[in-house]
Design a protein around this motif. Sequence first.
Motif, PDB file in Angstrom:
ATOM      1  N   SER A  40       0.823  -1.202   0.000  1.00  0.00           N
ATOM      2  CA  SER A  40       0.000   0.000   0.000  1.00  0.00           C
ATOM      3  C   SER A  40       0.861   1.258   0.000  1.00  0.00           C
ATOM      4  N   SER A  41       0.687   2.100  -1.018  1.00  0.00           N
ATOM      5  CA  SER A  41       1.416   3.362  -1.134  1.00  0.00           C
ATOM      6  C   SER A  41       2.923   3.184  -0.994  1.00  0.00           C
ATOM      7  N   PHE A  42       3.418   1.987  -1.357  1.00  0.00           N
ATOM      8  CA  PHE A  42       4.852   1.695  -1.330  1.00  0.00           C
ATOM      9  C   PHE A  42       5.441   1.771   0.081  1.00  0.00           C
ATOM     10  N   ILE A  43       4.606   1.512   1.115  1.00  0.00           N
ATOM     11  CA  ILE A  43       5.121   1.621   2.483  1.00  0.00           C
ATOM     12  C   ILE A  43       6.042   0.462   2.863  1.00  0.00           C
ATOM     13  N   GLN A  44       5.881  -0.702   2.232  1.00  0.00           N
ATOM     14  CA  GLN A  44       6.760  -1.850   2.491  1.00  0.00           C
ATOM     15  C   GLN A  44       6.892  -2.103   3.993  1.00  0.00           C
ATOM     16  N   ALA A  45       5.750  -2.358   4.632  1.00  0.00           N
ATOM     17  CA  ALA A  45       5.685  -2.377   6.096  1.00  0.00           C
ATOM     18  C   ALA A  45       5.764  -3.782   6.681  1.00  0.00           C
ATOM     19  N   CYS A  46       6.606  -4.628   6.127  1.00  0.00           N
ATOM     20  CA  CYS A  46       6.776  -5.968   6.681  1.00  0.00           C
ATOM     21  C   CYS A  46       8.252  -6.232   6.955  1.00  0.00           C
ATOM     22  N   THR A  47       8.542  -6.768   8.115  1.00  0.00           N
ATOM     23  CA  THR A  47       9.882  -7.232   8.466  1.00  0.00           C
ATOM     24  C   THR A  47       9.780  -8.706   8.832  1.00  0.00           C
ATOM     25  N   VAL A  48      10.742  -9.495   8.368  1.00  0.00           N
ATOM     26  CA  VAL A  48      10.759 -10.935   8.630  1.00  0.00           C
ATOM     27  C   VAL A  48      11.945 -11.256   9.537  1.00  0.00           C
ATOM     28  N   ILE A  49      11.687 -12.000  10.593  1.00  0.00           N
ATOM     29  CA  ILE A  49      12.747 -12.420  11.502  1.00  0.00           C
ATOM     30  C   ILE A  49      12.869 -13.937  11.421  1.00  0.00           C
ATOM     31  N   GLN A  50      14.031 -14.424  10.998  1.00  0.00           N
ATOM     32  CA  GLN A  50      14.295 -15.856  10.957  1.00  0.00           C
ATOM     33  C   GLN A  50      14.892 -16.269  12.296  1.00  0.00           C
ATOM     34  N   VAL A  51      14.273 -17.254  12.929  1.00  0.00           N
ATOM     35  CA  VAL A  51      14.712 -17.701  14.251  1.00  0.00           C
ATOM     36  C   VAL A  51      15.237 -19.129  14.140  1.00  0.00           C
ATOM     37  N   SER A  52      16.519 -19.303  14.448  1.00  0.00           N
ATOM     38  CA  SER A  52      17.138 -20.626  14.375  1.00  0.00           C
ATOM     39  C   SER A  52      16.644 -21.520  15.507  1.00  0.00           C
ATOM     40  N   GLN A  53      16.848 -22.822  15.361  1.00  0.00           N
ATOM     41  CA  GLN A  53      16.486 -23.755  16.415  1.00  0.00           C
ATOM     42  C   GLN A  53      17.331 -23.467  17.653  1.00  0.00           C
ATOM     43  N   GLY A  54      16.722 -23.542  18.804  1.00  0.00           N
ATOM     44  CA  GLY A  54      17.420 -23.237  20.043  1.00  0.00           C
ATOM     45  C   GLY A  54      16.447 -22.726  21.084  1.00  0.00           C
ATOM     46  N   ASP A  55      16.965 -22.041  22.109  1.00  0.00           N
ATOM     47  CA  ASP A  55      16.142 -21.634  23.241  1.00  0.00           C
ATOM     48  C   ASP A  55      15.030 -20.668  22.843  1.00  0.00           C
ATOM     49  N   THR A  56      15.367 -19.659  22.024  1.00  0.00           N
ATOM     50  CA  THR A  56      14.336 -18.696  21.628  1.00  0.00           C
ATOM     51  C   THR A  56      13.228 -19.383  20.854  1.00  0.00           C
ATOM     52  N   ARG A  57      13.604 -20.263  19.933  1.00  0.00           N
ATOM     53  CA  ARG A  57      12.596 -20.988  19.150  1.00  0.00           C
ATOM     54  C   ARG A  57      11.729 -21.843  20.076  1.00  0.00           C
ATOM     55  N   ASP A  58      12.345 -22.491  21.035  1.00  0.00           N
ATOM     56  CA  ASP A  58      11.587 -23.325  21.968  1.00  0.00           C
ATOM     57  C   ASP A  58      10.578 -22.474  22.743  1.00  0.00           C
ATOM     58  N   GLN A  59      10.994 -21.286  23.138  1.00  0.00           N
ATOM     59  CA  GLN A  59      10.082 -20.415  23.878  1.00  0.00           C
ATOM     60  C   GLN A  59       8.957 -19.906  22.977  1.00  0.00           C
ATOM     61  N   LEU A  60       9.269 -19.658  21.696  1.00  0.00           N
ATOM     62  CA  LEU A  60       8.212 -19.260  20.761  1.00  0.00           C
ATOM     63  C   LEU A  60       7.206 -20.396  20.580  1.00  0.00           C
ATOM     64  N   ALA A  61       7.703 -21.628  20.572  1.00  0.00           N
ATOM     65  CA  ALA A  61       6.799 -22.782  20.473  1.00  0.00           C
ATOM     66  C   ALA A  61       5.870 -22.833  21.678  1.00  0.00           C
ATOM     67  N   GLN A  62       6.396 -22.544  22.852  1.00  0.00           N
ATOM     68  CA  GLN A  62       5.565 -22.524  24.055  1.00  0.00           C
ATOM     69  C   GLN A  62       4.528 -21.410  23.970  1.00  0.00           C
ATOM     70  N   CYS A  63       4.955 -20.255  23.491  1.00  0.00           N
ATOM     71  CA  CYS A  63       4.033 -19.124  23.370  1.00  0.00           C
ATOM     72  C   CYS A  63       2.891 -19.424  22.410  1.00  0.00           C
TER      73      CYS A  63
END
Length: 245
Positions: A40-63
Amino acid sequence: MNDVINLLNQHRSIRKFTEQSVPNEWIGEIVKAGQAAATSSFIQACTVIQVSQGDTRDQLAQCSGNQIYVAQAPVFLVFCADMHRHKDACELHQQPMLSGYTEQFLTASLDCGLFAQNCAVAAESLGLGVVYIGGLRNQIARVSELLELPELVYPVFGMCLGFPDQNPEVKPRLPLEIVLKQEKYSVDADVKLMPEYDAQVQEYYRTRTGGGKEMTWTEQISGMLVKESRPHMLPFLNEKGFLLK
């Protein structure tokens, strides 16, 4: 029709993946395909975060409700609606950004959805399977904390990617006559065709679960929409600078 339409019509959610890794260059190309989506209106309002396997990913799975494939998928991406860089752009030109508008929330969220769907199609064209993870919004404040998201950024959903280790049937969608209306809104087709669609969905679940689930579509929807739906979302989004006016 053609290969693209055939690919789109074969979409299934894949929740079981092989251990085969996905080449890093594929991820870059998939995200570049996402960037090619309408914005929309060239706002390009998306950011992608790649999360590797590990503690953060495990916590995201819990969430997300302890969905094991979030922790185990070869690739996990989080798609964020992002208006923070736009504030930076305004500051570069000594202009105060008027943020908090509902329209900005809508355009950023829609941009994110279009971006992600392009990514999903690109991934499937490479032989990968995907599944969206809206469950991240179950504990959205915790997800935001884990990913260190600044003001005017919120996680819309995640996406698991990998080589499929299952081959589920395509889930039947609503009849075209219900979805595609002519000239004005009409409920006539909805009322007439809903029982037939209910029977199709019931048979789909019966086949997929070996008789363990026989729910119709209207039963599923009515059961879902009589419950509160993440009431924590509004105060969280307000805190992030969205939906203030």
